[in-house]
Design a protein around this motif. Sequence first.
Motif, PDB file in Angstrom:
ATOM      1  N   ARG A  37     -21.583  26.601  18.177  1.00  0.00           N
ATOM      2  CA  ARG A  37     -22.412  25.475  18.594  1.00  0.00           C
ATOM      3  C   ARG A  37     -21.919  24.219  17.885  1.00  0.00           C
ATOM      4  NH1 ARG A  37     -25.347  26.983  23.081  1.00  0.00           N
ATOM      5  NH2 ARG A  37     -26.597  28.850  22.681  1.00  0.00           N
ATOM      6  N   PRO A  38     -20.963  23.500  18.474  1.00  0.00           N
ATOM      7  CA  PRO A  38     -20.497  22.262  17.847  1.00  0.00           C
ATOM      8  C   PRO A  38     -21.631  21.254  17.705  1.00  0.00           C
ATOM      9  CG  PRO A  38     -19.009  22.964  19.599  1.00  0.00           C
ATOM     10  CD  PRO A  38     -20.236  23.814  19.713  1.00  0.00           C
ATOM     11  N   ALA A  39     -21.439  20.285  16.835  1.00  0.00           N
ATOM     12  CA  ALA A  39     -22.467  19.275  16.572  1.00  0.00           C
ATOM     13  C   ALA A  39     -22.800  18.495  17.842  1.00  0.00           C
ATOM     14  CB  ALA A  39     -21.996  18.320  15.483  1.00  0.00           C
ATOM     15  N   ILE A  40     -24.067  18.107  17.969  1.00  0.00           N
ATOM     16  CA  ILE A  40     -24.517  17.389  19.169  1.00  0.00           C
ATOM     17  C   ILE A  40     -24.528  15.874  18.969  1.00  0.00           C
ATOM     18  CG2 ILE A  40     -25.905  19.334  19.934  1.00  0.00           C
ATOM     19  CD1 ILE A  40     -28.394  17.822  18.937  1.00  0.00           C
ATOM     20  N   LEU A  81     -22.730  17.121  25.741  1.00  0.00           N
ATOM     21  CA  LEU A  81     -23.745  17.840  24.962  1.00  0.00           C
ATOM     22  C   LEU A  81     -23.305  18.076  23.525  1.00  0.00           C
ATOM     23  CD1 LEU A  81     -25.021  20.467  27.564  1.00  0.00           C
ATOM     24  CD2 LEU A  81     -26.132  18.340  26.839  1.00  0.00           C
ATOM     25  N   THR A  82     -22.003  18.121  23.277  1.00  0.00           N
ATOM     26  CA  THR A  82     -21.495  18.240  21.912  1.00  0.00           C
ATOM     27  C   THR A  82     -20.414  17.190  21.687  1.00  0.00           C
ATOM     28  OG1 THR A  82     -19.686  19.801  22.383  1.00  0.00           O
ATOM     29  CG2 THR A  82     -21.885  20.738  22.039  1.00  0.00           C
ATOM     30  N   THR A  83     -20.142  16.911  20.438  1.00  0.00           N
ATOM     31  CA  THR A  83     -19.171  15.855  20.113  1.00  0.00           C
ATOM     32  C   THR A  83     -17.742  16.276  20.391  1.00  0.00           C
ATOM     33  OG1 THR A  83     -19.139  16.623  17.814  1.00  0.00           O
ATOM     34  CG2 THR A  83     -20.672  14.837  18.373  1.00  0.00           C
ATOM     35  N   THR A  84     -17.503  17.576  20.607  1.00  0.00           N
ATOM     36  CA  THR A  84     -16.143  18.049  20.877  1.00  0.00           C
ATOM     37  C   THR A  84     -15.900  18.329  22.356  1.00  0.00           C
ATOM     38  OG1 THR A  84     -16.775  20.347  20.455  1.00  0.00           O
ATOM     39  CG2 THR A  84     -15.935  19.061  18.582  1.00  0.00           C
ATOM     40  N   SER A  85     -16.954  18.259  23.160  1.00  0.00           N
ATOM     41  CA  SER A  85     -16.822  18.600  24.571  1.00  0.00           C
ATOM     42  C   SER A  85     -16.221  17.443  25.359  1.00  0.00           C
ATOM     43  CB  SER A  85     -18.185  18.958  25.161  1.00  0.00           C
ATOM     44  OG  SER A  85     -18.091  19.196  26.552  1.00  0.00           O
ATOM     45  N   ASN A 116     -30.054  20.039  25.162  1.00  0.00           N
ATOM     46  CA  ASN A 116     -30.101  19.789  23.722  1.00  0.00           C
ATOM     47  C   ASN A 116     -31.508  19.720  23.161  1.00  0.00           C
ATOM     48  OD1 ASN A 116     -27.398  19.954  23.247  1.00  0.00           O
ATOM     49  ND2 ASN A 116     -27.030  17.756  23.103  1.00  0.00           N
ATOM     50  N   TRP A 117     -32.508  19.801  24.025  1.00  0.00           N
ATOM     51  CA  TRP A 117     -33.885  19.953  23.523  1.00  0.00           C
ATOM     52  C   TRP A 117     -34.023  21.225  22.680  1.00  0.00           C
ATOM     53  CZ3 TRP A 117     -35.828  24.558  25.041  1.00  0.00           C
ATOM     54  CH2 TRP A 117     -35.354  25.119  26.239  1.00  0.00           C
TER      55      TRP A 117
END
Length: 500
Positions: free
Chosen positions: A215-218, A234-238, A275-276
């Motif tokens: 679960r990478p950071a959001i 949804l994530t900083t790496t996506s 992300n909720w």
Amino acid sequence: MADKHHDADGISRREFGTRIGAVAAGVAVGSEFFGGRAQAAPHVGGRVLGANDRVVTASIGIRGQGNSLKRGFARLKNVEIKTLCDIDANLAPSRINDERLADVATFKPGFAQDFRRALDDKDIDAVVIATPNHWHALATIWALQAGKHVYVEKPSSHTVWEGRKMVEATARYGKIVQVGTMNRSRPAVRDAIKFIHEGGLGKIYMARGLCYKPRPAIGKYPDGPMTPGEKYALTTTSTSYEPAYDQQYLSKVDYDLWLGPAPKAAFNRNHFHYNWHWHWNYGNGDSGNQGPHQFDIARWGLKKQEHPLKIRSTRGYFGDEASQETPNLQTSQFEYADGLVLEFGTRGGFTNDEGSVRIGNLFYGTKGWLWIEEAGKTWQSYFGPKNEKGPGADTRDPNEGPTGLTTTEYPHYQNFVDAIRANDPKMLTCDVLEGHLSSSLPHLGNAAYRTGRQLTFDGKAEKFVNDKEADKYLNRDNGYRKGFEIPTSFSTSTHDQAKK
């Protein structure tokens, strides 16, 4: 809240247009918005009628898992999805005109942004709920009060108290309630549990559930709509981007209804779709997201129809800066009154597997141990000091597509429909009480996480022992918004509260 002057489809065209935000200055909603299906008002005229055992449903929540559920139920024999419901009307065209259901002649649903309109529809027998967690209990209870059967996604509740109210409401209104822990209906998992219960591993002393899911950071974002052209993932790496939640997009979103029981709050993209899960007002972290599937299997294998006595949780968030409130590392331990242990590991970072499993279950007995993997299609036992292979099963189809918990699971859906037709809740593989007991495990683990200490639980009273601070995590600690309160008792058979 519905217009009293409904047309034949059950809702006024003016109300429908207003709700989806697709009309202005008298421009009516029609075939352009729905890709040619102008008849897609909440209650479709000319619906296909069949035999007396036809089950008519409404889908509440149609984005991710809700879309999978929709596709699964649509293919069941003599089941009709009459209405799709979602606060995000931007989803309606693609969900109504679903190319993967083009061969299903009975799939001609309407759309309602406010699911309470589906509760008003006497044609609808059952609802399928795939909303954010904080809506599960209230949507279920309102549906029961409206005389509907319910299929509700896991966790069945957002808090322990809510789960108990769901059990009470089900008993009061006498309807069928199935919880979406579909492993209960998977043949391979049922076979493994049977093997355990018949003493295949000897005397069981511990079960362990695993949720090792990257679960990478959001990230962290300001409140308010996105600016035109701004990108968001949804994530900083996506590099897979969500729609731009700008003012135009949000004009077709009923965000106040999305909040529902939660406190009033400004729109924030990181608290919205998916992300909720990582914010306490709406979700329960990954222990309460992926976790309920494995918690349920663990408790099932241990034969525990009760709450644990002692709960402890070591935990933390170890990632880049983000708005995430829930832990991405959590190891919880639950001890039952007879000493049996249930352990659960949640890891959102890089990690090894355990016994070849990253998401699944491990069981330990006096003779040996076994694992069950995530998709619920394979299991394997091992025995003795040399870890020799024992019985197991592999029911995977090499020609089948990707498997996992978002794959449609027809046996679980069919079990729900069969129980409705027979009017027999005993047929259910995961009724509301089973769902409550399993969903309570991550809730209790999260309470230990949030208090930072071991807790002792009185399972009969469903209260912590002499611990008022911990007790506040058994329910929504910031209360319910007016108009979205969960009833404390059930003395009426109507859903008057939902109509307010």
